[in-house]
Design an enzyme around this catalytic site. Structure first.
Site, PDB file in Angstrom:
ATOM      1  N   LYS A   1       0.835  -1.203   0.000  1.00 32.03           N
ATOM      2  CA  LYS A   1       0.000   0.000   0.000  1.00 32.03           C
ATOM      3  C   LYS A   1       0.876   1.263   0.000  1.00 32.03           C
ATOM      4  O   LYS A   1       2.074   1.187   0.316  1.00 32.03           O
ATOM      5  CB  LYS A   1      -0.920  -0.010   1.222  1.00 32.03           C
ATOM      6  CG  LYS A   1      -0.185  -0.008   2.558  1.00 32.03           C
ATOM      7  CD  LYS A   1      -1.126  -0.371   3.711  1.00 32.03           C
ATOM      8  CE  LYS A   1      -0.377  -0.399   5.036  1.00 32.03           C
ATOM      9  NZ  LYS A   1      -1.198  -0.974   6.116  1.00 32.03           N
TER      10      LYS A   1
ATOM     11  N   TYR B   1      14.810  29.406  11.230  1.00 35.96           N
ATOM     12  CA  TYR B   1      13.538  30.048  11.564  1.00 35.96           C
ATOM     13  C   TYR B   1      13.270  30.011  13.072  1.00 35.96           C
ATOM     14  O   TYR B   1      13.552  29.007  13.725  1.00 35.96           O
ATOM     15  CB  TYR B   1      12.384  29.326  10.867  1.00 35.96           C
ATOM     16  CG  TYR B   1      12.297  29.627   9.390  1.00 35.96           C
ATOM     17  CD1 TYR B   1      11.938  30.884   8.932  1.00 35.96           C
ATOM     18  CD2 TYR B   1      12.562  28.626   8.457  1.00 35.96           C
ATOM     19  CE1 TYR B   1      11.858  31.145   7.578  1.00 35.96           C
ATOM     20  CE2 TYR B   1      12.468  28.875   7.097  1.00 35.96           C
ATOM     21  CZ  TYR B   1      12.118  30.146   6.667  1.00 35.96           C
ATOM     22  OH  TYR B   1      12.033  30.401   5.331  1.00 35.96           O
TER      23      TYR B   1
HETATM   24  C1  LIG Z   1      -0.501  -1.958   6.847  1.00 33.63           C
HETATM   25  C2  LIG Z   1      -1.097  -3.261   7.194  1.00 33.63           C
HETATM   26  C3  LIG Z   1      -0.304  -4.416   7.289  1.00 33.63           C
HETATM   27  C4  LIG Z   1       1.205  -4.381   7.206  1.00 33.63           C
HETATM   28  O1  LIG Z   1       1.731  -4.046   8.457  1.00 33.63           O
HETATM   29  P1  LIG Z   1       3.314  -3.923   8.723  1.00 33.63           P
HETATM   30  O2  LIG Z   1       3.393  -3.536  10.140  1.00 33.63           O
HETATM   31  O3  LIG Z   1       3.804  -2.869   7.793  1.00 33.63           O
HETATM   32  O4  LIG Z   1       3.921  -5.247   8.435  1.00 33.63           O
HETATM   33  C5  LIG Z   1      -0.929  -5.634   7.499  1.00 33.63           C
HETATM   34  N1  LIG Z   1      -2.279  -5.700   7.627  1.00 33.63           N
HETATM   35  C6  LIG Z   1      -3.070  -4.613   7.565  1.00 33.63           C
HETATM   36  C7  LIG Z   1      -4.535  -4.762   7.746  1.00 33.63           C
HETATM   37  C8  LIG Z   1      -2.503  -3.357   7.374  1.00 33.63           C
HETATM   38  O5  LIG Z   1      -3.300  -2.275   7.355  1.00 33.63           O
END
Ligand SMILES: *Cc1c(COP(=O)(O)O)cnc(C)c1O
Length: 373
Positions: free
Chosen positions: A44, A266
């Site tokens: 993702k 800043y």
């Molecule tokens: C993002 C996500 C993962 C992956 O998790 P990691 O900690 O990056 O391994 C797995 N399952 C779901 C439902 C997620 O949203």
């Protein structure tokens, strides 16, 4: 679009290297550790910012056949690289109006409530095709998935609700598997098993990256690692079992000497208390270099820690190199901001966040280079 000839192009100020061999090795390390059947990959948010179109073929070559994204449009982006092997599932579920997209493109929805389950079941009957779907049971995240009340309805009526489609699997998501001693992981697992025993059989998935490294009992039939594939530490309480994937280097833009009581950056948030040598480095919050690193991040230059002084600005950070031994830094030198010694987790802890945010924030102004070493 006109492409400038190389000679007319200036070099970029920062380079982000993504080591594809390390991603491949990390997938192999995970599959070795994982005792279940199917080790998927969560890609993702453009593979956590690293470029899903480049990474998915690498994982496919390692034998990965199940990919998870958050959104339907992320799935569509991956169709060209998924062709000829590999399924894609969408964690956010199938929202009203998207059903045809899913079934016509063989995208697997993760069904998050009873309404989605009913809609998918009806759709499959309409298409006369038992298309697969995952069913997400919420054991504690309170974010997505069937609530305990939904689950009890499902248990009572599964023969009608789960009719007409293939149950690709039940899944749930651990909320604190990164915390070694947190009892909540086992509690979530036990609840998932308790619910599962009342439902018709299908593959089960519990593990994210961290859960794979906890009790092997959690492994079940499929898993969904993400972060560990990109070199993040799934076991923060101990040494990172994964290979480092990301290297970020940026140019020194200027080196200057200042003296007390001059301030840097800043808000004049840092003030010199002695003669100080400041180097300005070409990476800023516009590159996803988090502003919360202001006055708290560190660079490692030849093993020496060099503190950030002043605020991170849009295009630059300033570091105190007064105590750096050896040859002085000069404009044009490249320094390393992220590597196997200064990891995404190290940067995250200085920024008061998690490595996931550091990775997914990495911007697109860097020259991106994929290496294989
Ligand atoms: C993002 C996500 C993962 C992956 O998790 P990691 O900690 O990056 O391994 C797995 N399952 C779901 C439902 C997620 O949203």
């Amino acid at each position: 679009m006109t492409v400038l000839p190389a000679v007319g192009r200036a070099a970029e100020c920062a380079e982000l290297q993504i080591n594809l061999k390390a991603v491949a090795d990390n997938y192999q390390r995970l599959t070795k550790r994982y005792t279940g059947r199917t080790c998927g990959a969560v890609v993702k948010a453009d593979a956590y910012g690293l470029g899903a179109n480049t990474i998915v073929p690498v994982l496919k070559k390692q034998g990965c056949r199940l990919f998870f994204v958050a959104q339907a449009n992320e799935a569509a982006e991956l169709f060209p690289v998924l062709r000829g092997g590999g399924r894609i599932a969408v964690l956010n579920g199938v929202l009203p109006g998207d059903e045809e997209f899913f079934i016509e493109n063989d995208v697997i929805p993760v069904l998050n409530d009873l309404e989605q389950i009913e809609r998918w079941s009806n759709l499959c009957r309409e298409y006369e095709r038992p298309a697969p779907a995952f069913i997400h049971l919420d054991t504690g995240m309170s974010r997505l998935g069937l609530t305990p009340l939904d689950v009890s309805h499902l248990v009572d009526r599964y023969s009608s609700l789960l009719y007409g489609f293939e149950k690709a699997g039940y899944m749930t998501h651990p909320v604190a598997a990164d915390e070694a001693g947190n009892p909540i992981t086992k509690e979530q697992y036990d609840l998932f098993m308790k619910w599962y025993r009342r439902l018709p059989p299908a593959p089960r998935g519990f593990c994210n990256s961290s859960a794979i490294f906890r009790d092997n009992e959690y492994h079940l039939e499929f898993c969904r690692p993400g972060f560990a594939l990109w070199g993040g530490n799934p076991t923060p309480e101990t040494t990172n079992p994964m290979r480092s994937v990301v290297t970020l280097k940026a140019k020194v833009l200027q080196v200057r000497d200042i003296d007390e009581p001059q301030t840097v950056g800043y808000g004049a948030s840092w003030q010199a208390k002695r003669k100080t040598k400041i180097a300005t480095i070409a990476v800023g919050y516009a590159d996803g270099w988090l502003r919360s690193l202001s006055n708290s991040g560190k660079l490692l230059i030849k093993g020496h820690a060099v503190p950030y002084v002043g605020r991170v600005s849009m295009d630059a950070i300033t570091v105190d190199i007064t105590d750096l031994p050896g040859k002085p830094l000069k404009a044009g030198d490249m320094v390393s901001l992220l590597d196997d010694k200064m990891t995404v987790d190290d940067v995250a802890s200085a920024a008061g966040t998690i490595g996931y945010e550091v990775l997914t924030s990495l911007g697109h102004r860097y020259r991106r280079v994929y290496t294989e070493s």
